[in-house]
Design an enzyme around this catalytic site. Structure first.
Site, PDB file in Angstrom:
ATOM      1  N   SER A  30       6.673  -5.593  -6.499  1.00  0.00           N
ATOM      2  CA  SER A  30       6.856  -4.486  -5.561  1.00  0.00           C
ATOM      3  C   SER A  30       7.867  -4.751  -4.459  1.00  0.00           C
ATOM      4  O   SER A  30       8.339  -3.818  -3.818  1.00  0.00           O
ATOM      5  CB  SER A  30       5.513  -4.100  -4.925  1.00  0.00           C
ATOM      6  N   LYS A  51       4.374  -5.516   2.163  1.00  0.00           N
ATOM      7  CA  LYS A  51       5.247  -4.339   2.193  1.00  0.00           C
ATOM      8  C   LYS A  51       6.120  -4.391   3.437  1.00  0.00           C
ATOM      9  O   LYS A  51       6.026  -5.307   4.249  1.00  0.00           O
ATOM     10  CB  LYS A  51       4.431  -3.045   2.194  1.00  0.00           C
TER      11      LYS A  51
END
Length: 234
Positions: free
Chosen positions: A81, A123
């Site tokens: 990710s 993230k």
């Protein structure tokens, strides 16, 4: 001929095998004395050194616990990710106290816990409280102004070279979307996306991230050794 008799001072006869106490050789008394040897200094020194080592190890153990649980923590990247900026297997040092001092800022790489999935995510901060956020294709707008994302430049340029949009798979890749239609970041939360917008489960799917769920900021890549570096934020 009779042998002469030995007499003591009182005229009493002494046996040949008897010796007056006053005539007992001085060396005889010394043989009967018990002498305690002085304590060896080497043993005491060794014990002191052992104690110092034990004390040092105890202090080190306490420091490890304090650093591990209150200041910094290791984190292992798992999944694609955050590619191409972070890859599976890379190990990071996460600063756990920075957000006790101040709030997260745009572009910072954060690690947070997702209770619903019982795992930690890594993230990038896209929006902070009060921001009005719109993400459409490869274009990010905050409070109505287009914002460049330099950490995506390599990926976006590669997609453009192929005549593609980097963020091009599914309606839920944009924000707001059918899952979350509120575009203003609430107080006490952040909006966080993965750098690999094509393959990231992030705030576009799980919603805003509570400050209470944030573990800290990723500050250093320390493994593999060939990639040791400070993390670039923003």
């Amino acid at each position: 001929m009779d042998q002469p008799h030995n007499l003591d001072e009182n005229g009493q006869q002494l046996n040949e095998m008897t010796t007056k106490p006053s005539e007992t050789p001085t060396t005889g008394h010394k043989e009967l004395e018990t002498i305690t040897p002085p304590a060896k200094q080497g043993g005491g020194k060794a014990q002191k050194e052992v104690f110092e080592w034990v004390k040092a190890l105890a202090i080190a153990a306490i420091l490890v616990v304090v650093i591990r649980y209150f200041l910094f923590a290791p984190f292992i990247v798992d999944g694609p990710s955050m590619e191409p900026n972070f890859y599976t297997g890379e190990r990071l040092i996460v600063n756990k106290i920075i957000y006790d001092i101040r709030q997260p800022r745009h572009g910072e790489v954060v690690v947070f816990h997702v209770p619903e999935e019982n795992r930690d995510f890594i993230k990038r901060v896209i929006g902070v409280p009060g921001d009005k956020v719109k993400y459409d294709g490869d274009n990010l707008y905050i409070n109505g102004e287009k914002v460049e994302e330099p950490y995506l430049k390599e990926s976006i340029d590669a997609a453009i070279a192929k005549g593609e949009i980097f963020n091009n798979q599914g309606a839920d890749r944009n924000f707001p979307n059918e899952n979350f239609q509120t575009d203003i970041v609430p107080d006490g939360t952040i909006l966080a996306f993965g750098d690999n917008r094509r393959n990231s489960r992030d705030s576009r799917m799980i919603g805003y991230v509570s400050d209470k769920q944030i573990i800290g900021r990723a500050d250093v890549i320390f493994w593999p050794m060939s990639k040791i570096t400070f993390v670039k934020h923003g």
